[in-house]
Scaffold this motif. Sequence first.
Motif, PDB file in Angstrom:
ATOM      1  N   HIS A  96       0.798  -1.222   0.000  1.00  0.00           N
ATOM      2  CA  HIS A  96       0.000   0.000   0.000  1.00  0.00           C
ATOM      3  C   HIS A  96       0.835   1.280   0.000  1.00  0.00           C
ATOM      4  O   HIS A  96       0.276   2.375  -0.093  1.00  0.00           O
ATOM      5  CB  HIS A  96      -0.953  -0.005   1.204  1.00  0.00           C
ATOM      6  CG  HIS A  96      -2.048  -1.014   1.070  1.00  0.00           C
ATOM      7  ND1 HIS A  96      -2.676  -1.611   2.146  1.00  0.00           N
ATOM      8  CD2 HIS A  96      -2.610  -1.568  -0.035  1.00  0.00           C
ATOM      9  CE1 HIS A  96      -3.579  -2.473   1.718  1.00  0.00           C
ATOM     10  NE2 HIS A  96      -3.559  -2.456   0.406  1.00  0.00           N
ATOM     11  N   PHE A  97       2.155   1.170   0.096  1.00  0.00           N
ATOM     12  CA  PHE A  97       2.986   2.367  -0.043  1.00  0.00           C
ATOM     13  C   PHE A  97       2.930   2.850  -1.488  1.00  0.00           C
ATOM     14  O   PHE A  97       3.054   2.061  -2.427  1.00  0.00           O
ATOM     15  CB  PHE A  97       4.437   2.072   0.321  1.00  0.00           C
ATOM     16  CG  PHE A  97       4.697   1.972   1.802  1.00  0.00           C
ATOM     17  CD1 PHE A  97       4.861   3.117   2.566  1.00  0.00           C
ATOM     18  CD2 PHE A  97       4.762   0.734   2.417  1.00  0.00           C
ATOM     19  CE1 PHE A  97       5.108   3.031   3.930  1.00  0.00           C
ATOM     20  CE2 PHE A  97       5.007   0.636   3.780  1.00  0.00           C
ATOM     21  CZ  PHE A  97       5.178   1.795   4.543  1.00  0.00           C
ATOM     22  N   GLY A  98       2.771   4.159  -1.660  1.00  0.00           N
ATOM     23  CA  GLY A  98       2.781   4.734  -2.999  1.00  0.00           C
ATOM     24  C   GLY A  98       4.097   5.444  -3.270  1.00  0.00           C
ATOM     25  O   GLY A  98       4.980   5.530  -2.419  1.00  0.00           O
TER      26      GLY A  98
ATOM     27  N   ALA B 296      15.028   4.674  12.446  1.00  0.00           N
ATOM     28  CA  ALA B 296      15.346   3.242  12.425  1.00  0.00           C
ATOM     29  C   ALA B 296      14.133   2.350  12.571  1.00  0.00           C
ATOM     30  O   ALA B 296      14.259   1.182  12.949  1.00  0.00           O
ATOM     31  CB  ALA B 296      16.395   2.900  13.486  1.00  0.00           C
ATOM     32  N   GLU B 297      12.916   2.844  12.297  1.00  0.00           N
ATOM     33  CA  GLU B 297      11.756   1.961  12.197  1.00  0.00           C
ATOM     34  C   GLU B 297      11.899   1.158  10.905  1.00  0.00           C
ATOM     35  O   GLU B 297      12.081   1.724   9.823  1.00  0.00           O
ATOM     36  CB  GLU B 297      10.456   2.772  12.168  1.00  0.00           C
ATOM     37  CG  GLU B 297      10.113   3.399  13.499  1.00  0.00           C
ATOM     38  CD  GLU B 297       8.870   4.272  13.410  1.00  0.00           C
ATOM     39  OE1 GLU B 297       8.092   4.282  14.364  1.00  0.00           O
ATOM     40  OE2 GLU B 297       8.694   4.961  12.383  1.00  0.00           O
ATOM     41  N   GLN B 298      11.827  -0.134  11.008  1.00  0.00           N
ATOM     42  CA  GLN B 298      12.040  -0.986   9.839  1.00  0.00           C
ATOM     43  C   GLN B 298      10.751  -1.135   9.033  1.00  0.00           C
ATOM     44  O   GLN B 298       9.680  -1.378   9.584  1.00  0.00           O
ATOM     45  CB  GLN B 298      12.557  -2.353  10.270  1.00  0.00           C
ATOM     46  CG  GLN B 298      13.937  -2.289  10.896  1.00  0.00           C
ATOM     47  CD  GLN B 298      14.506  -3.657  11.211  1.00  0.00           C
ATOM     48  OE1 GLN B 298      13.772  -4.635  11.316  1.00  0.00           O
ATOM     49  NE2 GLN B 298      15.821  -3.732  11.350  1.00  0.00           N
ATOM     50  N   LEU B 299      10.897  -0.999   7.710  1.00  0.00           N
ATOM     51  CA  LEU B 299       9.754  -1.098   6.810  1.00  0.00           C
ATOM     52  C   LEU B 299      10.070  -2.073   5.682  1.00  0.00           C
ATOM     53  O   LEU B 299      11.227  -2.227   5.277  1.00  0.00           O
ATOM     54  CB  LEU B 299       9.428   0.267   6.196  1.00  0.00           C
ATOM     55  CG  LEU B 299       9.135   1.423   7.150  1.00  0.00           C
ATOM     56  CD1 LEU B 299       8.930   2.704   6.353  1.00  0.00           C
ATOM     57  CD2 LEU B 299       7.921   1.129   8.018  1.00  0.00           C
ATOM     58  N   VAL B 300       9.015  -2.723   5.175  1.00  0.00           N
ATOM     59  CA  VAL B 300       9.120  -3.520   3.952  1.00  0.00           C
ATOM     60  C   VAL B 300       8.097  -2.961   2.975  1.00  0.00           C
ATOM     61  O   VAL B 300       6.913  -2.824   3.308  1.00  0.00           O
ATOM     62  CB  VAL B 300       8.851  -5.014   4.205  1.00  0.00           C
ATOM     63  CG1 VAL B 300       8.945  -5.789   2.895  1.00  0.00           C
ATOM     64  CG2 VAL B 300       9.833  -5.578   5.228  1.00  0.00           C
ATOM     65  N   ILE B 301       8.552  -2.638   1.780  1.00  0.00           N
ATOM     66  CA  ILE B 301       7.716  -1.981   0.781  1.00  0.00           C
ATOM     67  C   ILE B 301       7.690  -2.834  -0.471  1.00  0.00           C
ATOM     68  O   ILE B 301       8.746  -3.243  -0.980  1.00  0.00           O
ATOM     69  CB  ILE B 301       8.267  -0.573   0.458  1.00  0.00           C
ATOM     70  CG1 ILE B 301       8.251   0.275   1.733  1.00  0.00           C
ATOM     71  CG2 ILE B 301       7.475   0.089  -0.664  1.00  0.00           C
ATOM     72  CD1 ILE B 301       9.219   1.428   1.703  1.00  0.00           C
ATOM     73  N   GLU B 302       6.508  -3.114  -0.960  1.00  0.00           N
ATOM     74  CA  GLU B 302       6.358  -3.937  -2.170  1.00  0.00           C
ATOM     75  C   GLU B 302       6.288  -3.036  -3.392  1.00  0.00           C
ATOM     76  O   GLU B 302       5.621  -2.001  -3.387  1.00  0.00           O
ATOM     77  CB  GLU B 302       5.084  -4.784  -2.072  1.00  0.00           C
ATOM     78  CG  GLU B 302       4.863  -5.682  -3.273  1.00  0.00           C
ATOM     79  CD  GLU B 302       3.618  -6.541  -3.125  1.00  0.00           C
ATOM     80  OE1 GLU B 302       2.913  -6.726  -4.137  1.00  0.00           O
ATOM     81  OE2 GLU B 302       3.350  -7.012  -2.004  1.00  0.00           O
TER      82      GLU B 302
ATOM     83  N   GLU C 232       1.984  10.632  -4.246  1.00  0.00           N
ATOM     84  CA  GLU C 232       0.757   9.928  -4.655  1.00  0.00           C
ATOM     85  C   GLU C 232      -0.236   9.762  -3.510  1.00  0.00           C
ATOM     86  O   GLU C 232      -1.435   9.608  -3.755  1.00  0.00           O
ATOM     87  CB  GLU C 232       1.110   8.539  -5.204  1.00  0.00           C
ATOM     88  CG  GLU C 232       1.799   8.547  -6.543  1.00  0.00           C
ATOM     89  CD  GLU C 232       2.059   7.144  -7.062  1.00  0.00           C
ATOM     90  OE1 GLU C 232       2.358   7.022  -8.268  1.00  0.00           O
ATOM     91  OE2 GLU C 232       1.952   6.168  -6.272  1.00  0.00           O
ATOM     92  N   GLY C 233       0.245   9.777  -2.262  1.00  0.00           N
ATOM     93  CA  GLY C 233      -0.629   9.529  -1.119  1.00  0.00           C
ATOM     94  C   GLY C 233      -0.918  10.802  -0.345  1.00  0.00           C
ATOM     95  O   GLY C 233      -0.874  11.917  -0.876  1.00  0.00           O
ATOM     96  N   ASP C 234      -1.214  10.635   0.942  1.00  0.00           N
ATOM     97  CA  ASP C 234      -1.581  11.765   1.792  1.00  0.00           C
ATOM     98  C   ASP C 234      -0.454  12.199   2.717  1.00  0.00           C
ATOM     99  O   ASP C 234      -0.583  13.196   3.422  1.00  0.00           O
ATOM    100  CB  ASP C 234      -2.804  11.379   2.637  1.00  0.00           C
ATOM    101  CG  ASP C 234      -3.975  10.974   1.764  1.00  0.00           C
ATOM    102  OD1 ASP C 234      -4.602  11.870   1.179  1.00  0.00           O
ATOM    103  OD2 ASP C 234      -4.250   9.758   1.635  1.00  0.00           O
ATOM    104  N   CYS C 235       0.651  11.439   2.719  1.00  0.00           N
ATOM    105  CA  CYS C 235       1.758  11.737   3.617  1.00  0.00           C
ATOM    106  C   CYS C 235       3.019  11.102   3.059  1.00  0.00           C
ATOM    107  O   CYS C 235       3.022   9.907   2.744  1.00  0.00           O
ATOM    108  CB  CYS C 235       1.443  11.172   5.008  1.00  0.00           C
ATOM    109  SG  CYS C 235       2.773  11.268   6.208  1.00  0.00           S
TER     110      CYS C 235
ATOM    111  N   SER D 220       4.982   7.273  -0.119  1.00  0.00           N
ATOM    112  CA  SER D 220       3.826   7.955   0.453  1.00  0.00           C
ATOM    113  C   SER D 220       2.853   6.954   1.068  1.00  0.00           C
ATOM    114  O   SER D 220       2.843   5.769   0.710  1.00  0.00           O
ATOM    115  CB  SER D 220       3.102   8.782  -0.619  1.00  0.00           C
ATOM    116  OG  SER D 220       2.507   7.929  -1.575  1.00  0.00           O
ATOM    117  N   ILE D 221       2.044   7.456   2.002  1.00  0.00           N
ATOM    118  CA  ILE D 221       1.031   6.650   2.678  1.00  0.00           C
ATOM    119  C   ILE D 221      -0.347   7.153   2.272  1.00  0.00           C
ATOM    120  O   ILE D 221      -0.669   8.323   2.511  1.00  0.00           O
ATOM    121  CB  ILE D 221       1.173   6.743   4.208  1.00  0.00           C
ATOM    122  CG1 ILE D 221       2.535   6.222   4.652  1.00  0.00           C
ATOM    123  CG2 ILE D 221       0.058   5.971   4.904  1.00  0.00           C
ATOM    124  CD1 ILE D 221       2.780   6.395   6.143  1.00  0.00           C
TER     125      ILE D 221
END
Length: 361
Positions: free
Chosen positions: A288-290, A322-328, A294-297, A344-345
Amino acid sequence: MAGVSLKNVVKRFGSIEVVHGASLEVEEGEFIVFVGPSGCGKSTLLRMIAGLEDISGGEIAIGGVAVNDVEPADRGIAMVFQSYALYPHMTVERNLSFGLRMNGNDKADTARRVAKAAQILRIEELLDRRPAQLSGGQRQRVAIGRAIVRDPQVFLFDEPLSNLDAELRVQMRVEIARLHAELGVTMIYVTHDQVEAMTLADRIVVLRAGRIEQIGKPLDLYDDPANQFVASFVGSPKMNFMAAEVASIEDGRVTVALVNQGSARLTVPAENGFAVGDRLTVGLRPEHFGREGEGDCDLSIRVDMAEHLGSTSYIHANTTSAEQLVIEREESRSEIGMEHLTVSIPAAKAYLFDASGARLR
């Protein structure tokens, strides 16, 4: 086939309670999967249904009949274990027929059942071999065949594919799904594997520390988790989480500040349960990451690694805190080789959880 009913089932080992009032209705012919982390009670619950563990409280019924005090052999169930539990000195045919022969079943009927099970599982050519001459997948088929010949009302599977390699696991998942469609028998299946649960289940039961957290269809749990634990456990890769704080509330909408992202703000619809200053967690699925704008934030992230899996890639990244994220991403590999990236979110895809992990809507 028969349904299975659990009403306030409790299990204690001495003074330690490991299953806390589990209640569940399994419909006839349904495929139910128990999932949860190690030690959550899923295998214990399965063994209580099988009669291999006594229950400390509550009631278990199979086909509408209470079985609390019924011996395992008389419950109309068949269980397939993680270890194949085959007799090494017997042929496949003898392994399949052993239980029936020990019960004095008619020879002709035993032969018919063995032939039918072998045909269903496509192991006819293996009947004269011994377990040592079989692959892991073939041994698991024989173990399942030994359950089929009993013609049970309910099949119980306790992590049956965990000893197989990745390719065989995929193959056996397909085989088990086909078997359920062909037999139409009630099946209860324990696994810690997300893919097995999502692809096999009619409904998933998510357990944590001996309690049922949520029950639902796979995509319902994925899209509408009841709490942060379910959101993090259902789905692979799991949901991303970011610390947030309520900045303002107005006209049925709440604006949260991503506390580790400077001025980043996200405004979402909300009915109640918020107060300015509340600490929250924002959740977002990897897909859901844009792209930037493209998103609101927007978020600025540092890319650690990109996994390229053909048409889909997964970006493993860190925020500035250092918050870990995985983006598709579904894009060319060259687009995600950079060190820094802005994503973006979309507010409509964000989930909010309070400090206890409860979902806020």
